[in-house]
Design an enzyme around this catalytic site. Structure first.
Site: not given
Ligand SMILES: NC(=O)c1ccc[n+]([C@@H]2O[C@H](COP(=O)([O-])OP(=O)(O)OC[C@H]3O[C@@H](n4cnc5c(N)ncnc54)[C@H](OP(=O)(O)O)[C@@H]3O)[C@@H](O)[C@H]2O)c1
Length: 254
Positions: A15, A12, A64, A159, A96
């Protein structure tokens, strides 16, 4: 004698937090393979950014949620390791990639539960299992959890439970992989402004302010608050940090 450049695989990485992690890791002098699910163009732009920093980089498609594709994914990883990085193994895995689904405990459907399980828990579990065949000893794994595994916000039961499972898994992985000198840690971000959950933390002003008001440092998190911590865990300075949950939330819900 020249020291071999380490290589990290960040899922991931197209982005949000994964992109920030990949770039921060590259700034430590580590080469990077990122994966994307659907956004190839964004992944390619991250590869270019890393190359501009003087590191090698490549991007591969990975869903994933679909563990049946993991064997062919690692065939692709091996090919890219050979062609782009002139080696056959990598050193760090950052689990991630992920999505969030907002629903109450009572309202969560089995389909939502299964989707979250596949992406947030089953995926990283079996991806890591298979990754170990193409990982060097003396490297590391960084799993990504959430502050929501420690405190409770309504609407995140499934989640947060999956992320709780990842935290437990981290300790077991650290215990068993210590024999290979592979360190395993879990980073738990607080609420961060990304596209995650439809971009709610970034775009919903009321939500943004509510989170800021329960955060000791008085604001929500930004991707730049996270990547450097993951990069540190992939560095030699972190060689004695193992089996730890590191929350990176500015002191949320203390
Ligand atoms: N943002 C928050 O507030 C937050 C807080 C705590 C934890 N997290 C965790 O941090 C991680 C990243 O979150 P983020 O905020 O960066 O989210 P994001 O901006 O929505 O980015 C999600 C990333 O994961 C990829 N992805 C989504 N579904 C996927 C799948 N089925 N298989 C493979 N790749 C997939 C996307 O690929 P594409 O670009 O190709 O769609 C993108 O690169 C996650 O595990 C999330 O649970 C986030």
């Amino acid at each position: 004698m020249a020291v071999n450049t380490k290589i990290a695989l960040v899922t991931g990485g197209s982005r949000g937090l994964g992109k920030n992690m990949a770039i921060a890791i590259a700034k430590k002098g580590i080469d990077v393979i990122i994966t994307y699910n659907s956004k190839k163009d964004e992944a390619d732009a991250v590869v270019k950014e890393i190359e501009a920093l003087g590191q090698k980089a490549s991007s591969l498609q990975l869903n994933v949620a679909d563990s049946a594709t993991f064997d062919s994914f690692f065939i692709n990883v091996s090919e890219v390791l050979k062609s782009t990085f002139t080696t056959d193994k990598f050193d760090f895995l950052v689990n991630n990639a992920g999505i969030g689904i907002h629903n109450s405990f009572v309202g969560t459907t089995e389909a939502e539960f299964d989707q979250l399980t596949n992406i947030q828990f089953k995926g990283p579990f079996f991806l890591t299992q298979k990754a170990l065949n193409v990982m060097n000893d003396n490297g590391g794994i960084v799993n990504i959890s959430t502050g929501l595994a420690r405190f409770s916000f309504p609407g995140y039961a499934a989640y947060a439970a999956m992320k709780g499972a990842i935290e437990t898994l981290t300790r077991y992985q650290a215990k068993e992989l210590g024999a290979r000198k592979i360190r395993v840690n879990v980073v738990a971000p607080g609420a961060i402004e990304t596209d995650f959950g439809g971009g709610v933390v970034r775009d919903n002003e009321q939500m943004n302010q509510q989170i800021a008001s329960v955060t000791a440092l008085g604001r929500v998190g930004l991707p730049d608050d996270i990547g450097g911590v993951v990069a540190f865990l992939c560095s030699e300075e972190a060689r004695w940090v193992n089996a730890q949950r590191i929350e990176v939330s500015g002191g949320m819900m203390l």
